[in-house]
Scaffold this active site. Sequence first.
Site, mmCIF file in Angstrom:
data_model
loop_
_atom_site.group_PDB
_atom_site.id
_atom_site.type_symbol
_atom_site.label_atom_id
_atom_site.label_comp_id
_atom_site.label_asym_id
_atom_site.label_seq_id
_atom_site.Cartn_x
_atom_site.Cartn_y
_atom_site.Cartn_z
ATOM 1 N N ASN A 8 41.396 44.789 -12.554
ATOM 2 C CA ASN A 8 39.975 44.292 -12.386
ATOM 3 C C ASN A 8 39.302 44.359 -13.677
ATOM 4 O O ASN A 8 39.208 45.567 -14.336
ATOM 5 C CB ASN A 8 39.274 45.592 -11.557
ATOM 6 N N TRP A 9 39.081 43.183 -14.311
ATOM 7 C CA TRP A 9 38.430 43.172 -15.587
ATOM 8 C C TRP A 9 36.821 43.388 -15.271
ATOM 9 O O TRP A 9 36.182 43.726 -16.561
ATOM 10 C CB TRP A 9 38.466 41.815 -16.088
ATOM 11 N N LYS A 10 36.241 43.498 -14.453
ATOM 12 C CA LYS A 10 34.986 43.933 -14.326
ATOM 13 C C LYS A 10 33.980 42.945 -15.236
ATOM 14 O O LYS A 10 34.419 41.975 -15.016
ATOM 15 C CB LYS A 10 34.404 45.298 -14.700
ATOM 16 N N HIS A 90 34.461 47.772 -4.206
ATOM 17 C CA HIS A 90 34.646 48.655 -5.188
ATOM 18 C C HIS A 90 33.414 49.653 -5.262
ATOM 19 O O HIS A 90 32.543 49.436 -5.173
ATOM 20 C CB HIS A 90 34.679 47.862 -6.500
ATOM 21 N N GLU A 92 31.798 50.658 -7.755
ATOM 22 C CA GLU A 92 30.705 50.368 -8.533
ATOM 23 C C GLU A 92 29.650 49.305 -7.719
ATOM 24 O O GLU A 92 28.375 49.749 -7.724
ATOM 25 C CB GLU A 92 31.023 49.629 -9.688
ATOM 26 N N GLU A 160 40.692 54.788 -4.879
ATOM 27 C CA GLU A 160 40.331 55.079 -6.170
ATOM 28 C C GLU A 160 39.177 56.142 -5.981
ATOM 29 O O GLU A 160 38.020 56.064 -5.884
ATOM 30 C CB GLU A 160 39.724 53.781 -6.593
ATOM 31 N N GLY A 166 38.058 55.167 -14.829
ATOM 32 C CA GLY A 166 37.394 55.072 -16.407
ATOM 33 C C GLY A 166 37.202 56.456 -17.023
ATOM 34 O O GLY A 166 36.566 56.437 -18.445
ATOM 35 N N SER A 205 41.949 55.190 -13.772
ATOM 36 C CA SER A 205 42.680 55.827 -15.028
ATOM 37 C C SER A 205 44.222 55.670 -15.164
ATOM 38 O O SER A 205 44.975 56.594 -15.767
ATOM 39 C CB SER A 205 42.294 57.508 -15.391
ATOM 40 N N GLY A 226 41.654 49.069 -14.110
ATOM 41 C CA GLY A 226 40.480 48.660 -14.638
ATOM 42 C C GLY A 226 40.674 48.512 -16.173
ATOM 43 O O GLY A 226 41.292 47.483 -16.571
ATOM 44 N N GLY A 227 40.545 49.520 -17.068
ATOM 45 C CA GLY A 227 40.450 49.271 -18.465
ATOM 46 C C GLY A 227 41.825 48.664 -19.048
ATOM 47 O O GLY A 227 41.854 47.910 -19.942
#
Length: 246
Positions: A8-10, A90, A92, A160, A166, A205, A226-227
């Site tokens: 997920n590049w957000k 998600h 967010e 998640e 993150g 993470s 994610g990251g």
Amino acid sequence: MRKLVAGNWKMNGNRENLLEIKKVSDRFSGSDVDIIVCPPFTLLSAAKEIAANIFIGAQNLHVDNSGAYTGEISADMLEDLGVTHAIIGHSERRTECSETNDVVARKVKTALKKKLNAIICIGESEPERKENKTLSVLKEQIYGSLKDITGTENIIVAYEPIWAIGTGRTPSLAEISTTHDSIRLNLLEMYGSSASNIPILYGGSVNGLNASEIFSVANVNGALVGGASLSFDTFSPIIKAIENKT
Ligand code: PEP
């Protein structure tokens, strides 16, 4: 069950970053893992063109298929691009865009009608965890986010924990195991034996160092990343780790 890793590049990435997706696609051609990269909407079309060996997914979609919804993207449009997956609910979006379980369920329904694979995110907050409410919160999210969804085809669940996203923190393996087993039980309660084929991803993470041990947990069928999905160098060790899961 097929193994699966989704990135997920957000709201990250410009055209110059497409090379990272191409490298993943080239390196993992023929892998037995379903690899999905979900870049921002602006890169979906180009990503689809350069990455023939992996799946390209969206990070969101609208409940309706067309209409006066300025700035929104529909399942129809995603289908038109050849997008195969969509992340829905998600944390967010649940927090910042007020997406309730009800909205998530409506989006899942829309995605499934277009045969898009729905990656449905659930997860508890840190206070909920501290109050020992994790399993009940997850159960409510599962039942709510899958309300009126009658079949299990094209459904993927991503667990998640919000506090792990993150932050560099992850639950213990025992906690991941308890949680994933409980999610599987909830899904079996809802759908019977066909729920044993629903992939349950862990997200929060995940990196090249912790991926193998997380994937060693029984009901972990892959990861939502994610990251670490933003570059080939950090994403590929995670893909290799799930390739090695027996
Ligand atoms: C995510 O936001 O879906 C996520 C898992 O992020 P990260 O891997 O960076 O914790």
